[in-house]
Design an enzyme around this catalytic site. Structure first.
Site, PDB file in Angstrom:
ATOM      1  N   GLU A 171       2.676  -8.207  -2.131  1.00 19.85           N
ATOM      2  CA  GLU A 171       1.531  -8.327  -1.425  1.00 19.85           C
ATOM      3  C   GLU A 171       1.633  -9.870  -1.782  1.00 19.85           C
ATOM      4  OE1 GLU A 171       1.527  -6.112  -3.266  1.00 19.85           O
ATOM      5  OE2 GLU A 171       0.260  -3.890  -2.029  1.00 19.85           O
ATOM      6  N   GLY A 186       0.122  -1.382   0.382  1.00 21.59           N
ATOM      7  CA  GLY A 186       0.113   0.138  -0.655  1.00 21.59           C
ATOM      8  C   GLY A 186       0.864   1.000   0.396  1.00 21.59           C
ATOM      9  N   GLU A 225       1.228   2.274  -3.470  1.00 19.97           N
ATOM     10  CA  GLU A 225       0.719   2.015  -4.359  1.00 19.97           C
ATOM     11  C   GLU A 225       0.191   3.744  -4.112  1.00 19.97           C
ATOM     12  OE1 GLU A 225      -1.527  -1.201  -2.915  1.00 19.97           O
ATOM     13  OE2 GLU A 225      -2.179  -1.740  -4.117  1.00 19.97           O
TER      14      GLU A 225
HETATM   15  N1  COA Z   1       1.841  -4.125   8.692  1.00 18.47           N
HETATM   16  C1  COA Z   1       1.958  -3.986  10.170  1.00 18.47           C
HETATM   17  N2  COA Z   1       2.563  -3.713  10.896  1.00 18.47           N
HETATM   18  C2  COA Z   1       3.908  -3.628  10.172  1.00 18.47           C
HETATM   19  C3  COA Z   1       4.280  -3.522   8.754  1.00 18.47           C
HETATM   20  C4  COA Z   1       2.880  -3.579   7.985  1.00 18.47           C
HETATM   21  N3  COA Z   1       2.453  -3.754   6.791  1.00 18.47           N
HETATM   22  N4  COA Z   1       5.119  -3.808   8.051  1.00 18.47           N
HETATM   23  C5  COA Z   1       6.245  -3.471   9.398  1.00 18.47           C
HETATM   24  N5  COA Z   1       5.464  -3.446  10.745  1.00 18.47           N
HETATM   25  C6  COA Z   1       5.967  -3.631  12.071  1.00 18.47           C
HETATM   26  C7  COA Z   1       6.705  -4.594  12.334  1.00 18.47           C
HETATM   27  O1  COA Z   1       5.523  -5.983  12.580  1.00 18.47           O
HETATM   28  C8  COA Z   1       7.355  -4.162  13.729  1.00 18.47           C
HETATM   29  O2  COA Z   1       6.341  -4.590  14.892  1.00 18.47           O
HETATM   30  P1  COA Z   1       7.074  -4.590  16.215  1.00 18.47           P
HETATM   31  O3  COA Z   1       8.196  -4.018  16.434  1.00 18.47           O
HETATM   32  O4  COA Z   1       6.360  -5.009  17.372  1.00 18.47           O
HETATM   33  O5  COA Z   1       7.704  -6.454  15.879  1.00 18.47           O
HETATM   34  C9  COA Z   1       7.605  -2.692  13.473  1.00 18.47           C
HETATM   35  O6  COA Z   1       6.659  -2.601  12.473  1.00 18.47           O
HETATM   36  C10 COA Z   1       8.667  -2.429  12.937  1.00 18.47           C
HETATM   37  O7  COA Z   1       8.892  -3.266  11.905  1.00 18.47           O
HETATM   38  P2  COA Z   1      10.692  -4.581  11.658  1.00 18.47           P
HETATM   39  O8  COA Z   1      10.165  -5.319  10.444  1.00 18.47           O
HETATM   40  O9  COA Z   1      10.797  -4.605  12.887  1.00 18.47           O
HETATM   41  O10 COA Z   1      11.708  -3.189  10.985  1.00 18.47           O
HETATM   42  P3  COA Z   1      12.841  -4.181  10.473  1.00 18.47           P
HETATM   43  O11 COA Z   1      13.811  -2.606  10.039  1.00 18.47           O
HETATM   44  O12 COA Z   1      13.357  -4.856  10.518  1.00 18.47           O
HETATM   45  O13 COA Z   1      11.845  -4.267   8.798  1.00 18.47           O
HETATM   46  C11 COA Z   1      10.435  -4.047   6.765  1.00 18.47           C
HETATM   47  C12 COA Z   1      11.307  -3.248   8.048  1.00 18.47           C
HETATM   48  C13 COA Z   1       9.965  -2.989   5.625  1.00 18.47           C
HETATM   49  C14 COA Z   1      11.461  -4.931   5.871  1.00 18.47           C
HETATM   50  C15 COA Z   1       9.741  -4.962   7.257  1.00 18.47           C
HETATM   51  O14 COA Z   1       8.775  -4.778   8.775  1.00 18.47           O
HETATM   52  C16 COA Z   1       8.782  -5.359   6.201  1.00 18.47           C
HETATM   53  O15 COA Z   1       9.295  -6.813   5.657  1.00 18.47           O
HETATM   54  N6  COA Z   1       7.535  -4.696   6.071  1.00 18.47           N
HETATM   55  C17 COA Z   1       6.250  -5.864   6.064  1.00 18.47           C
HETATM   56  C18 COA Z   1       6.188  -5.092   3.892  1.00 18.47           C
HETATM   57  C19 COA Z   1       5.142  -5.691   3.498  1.00 18.47           C
HETATM   58  O16 COA Z   1       5.356  -6.789   3.143  1.00 18.47           O
HETATM   59  N7  COA Z   1       4.397  -4.648   3.244  1.00 18.47           N
HETATM   60  C20 COA Z   1       2.836  -4.761   1.967  1.00 18.47           C
HETATM   61  C21 COA Z   1       1.632  -4.640   2.867  1.00 18.47           C
HETATM   62  S1  COA Z   1       0.347  -4.974   1.784  1.00 18.47           S
END
Ligand code: COA
Length: 255
Positions: A131, A108, A111
């Site tokens: 996704e 998102g 997007e």
């Molecule tokens: N939704 C909900 N929570 C999210 C999130 C999302 N899209 N992206 C990150 N967070 C949360 C994590 O769960 C984490 O929570 P916590 O502290 O309770 O564990 C917090 O944000 C920090 O993220 P973290 O993963 O620890 O940071 P990082 O620097 O290690 O990694 C990313 C960052 C962005 C690479 C990784 O969080 C990620 O891959 N996020 C998902 C991205 C994704 O697929 N988005 C598409 C959704 S449609």
């Protein structure tokens, strides 16, 4: 007022900041609702709008995965519609919208950047439609706007593989228009937004609408649309002033 979205004005330039840094600015329903309210509030007053994310890691890390993991099918419909409404409000905002992509922009978040008119990335940006690895597909416009921006093959690769591309690759793919040093991003975007805010407002809104319609209409219909918009600008203060100032060899004073 919302605690996850900030709307700030500097003169005619508005900045909408998604402010949920502990979740990397992931968009849950209340945040989407607050974005919709902020966009509504900014309409009419903003002559340019910047969209960005709070904190030093993320633009927007996507839809809220914790929330989605517990959604029923019915809730997923509503969430998809709510996301579409916000992205459509960005796309149809009556002034240029610049996405200042200051970090992760996944799902998102990508997007949201796609719905903006222009995208400027910090060299720390990482962008992707991720996704597929969650067992779903982009649901807030990614399957449509991405194709129009970067072309079919690149869009398919991004959506099928869920690949995360860095800022330089995003620039080469045409996913962003520009990459700047991370510390320069805010100033650079503020300068762009101020330049746009100083342009003739109605002409700029018409330009945006016409280019948006190029994605909706066939060429003949689009040319008719362009002709009507073009003629509609004649007689406006800014049209008279812009042309007169040129002929008098002076700076135009637009409304
Ligand atoms: N939704 C909900 N929570 C999210 C999130 C999302 N899209 N992206 C990150 N967070 C949360 C994590 O769960 C984490 O929570 P916590 O502290 O309770 O564990 C917090 O944000 C920090 O993220 P973290 O993963 O620890 O940071 P990082 O620097 O290690 O990694 C990313 C960052 C962005 C690479 C990784 O969080 C990620 O891959 N996020 C998902 C991205 C994704 O697929 N988005 C598409 C959704 S449609």
């Amino acid at each position: 007022m919302s605690d996850t979205v900030r709307l700030e004005f500097d003169g005619d330039v508005a900045t909408l900041t998604v402010d949920r840094p502990d979740r990397l600015n992931a968009l849950n329903e209340p945040t989407l609702e607050a974005m919709a309210d902020a966009l509504e509030d900014a309409r009419g007053d903003a002559r340019a709008l910047v969209v960005t994310g709070a904190g030093d890691k993320a633009f927007v890390a996507g839809a809220d995965i914790s929330r989605m993991s517990e959604m029923s099918v019915e809730e997923s419909h509503a969430y998809c519609e709510q996301g579409h409404a916000v992205m459509n409000a960005v796309e149809s905002f009556p002034a240029p919208v610049i996405a200042a992509v200051n970090g992760y922009a996944f799902g998102g978040g990508c997007e949201l950047a796609l719905a903006a008119d222009l995208r400027v990335a910090s060299e720390r940006a990482v962008i992707g439609q991720t996704e597929i690895d969650l067992g779903i597909v982009p649901g807030w416009g990614g399957t449509q706007r991405l194709v129009r921006l970067v072309g079919d093959e690149t869009a398919r690769r991004m959506v099928f593989f869920g690949e995360r591309v860095d800022a330089q690759d995003a620039l080469e793919l045409g996913l962003v228009g520009e990459v700047v040093a991370h510390d320069d991003l805010d100033d650079h975007v503020a300068e762009m937004a101020a330049d746009l805010a100083a342009k003739p407002q109605f002409a700029l809104a018409a330009a945006k609408e016409a280019v948006n319609q190029a994605h909706e209409m066939g060429q003949r219909e689009g040319l008719d649309f362009e002709r009507r918009l073009w003629s509609g600008l004649f007689g406006t203060h800014d049209q008279r002033e812009g042309m007169t100032a040129f002929l008098e060899d002076r700076e135009a004073a637009f409304e």
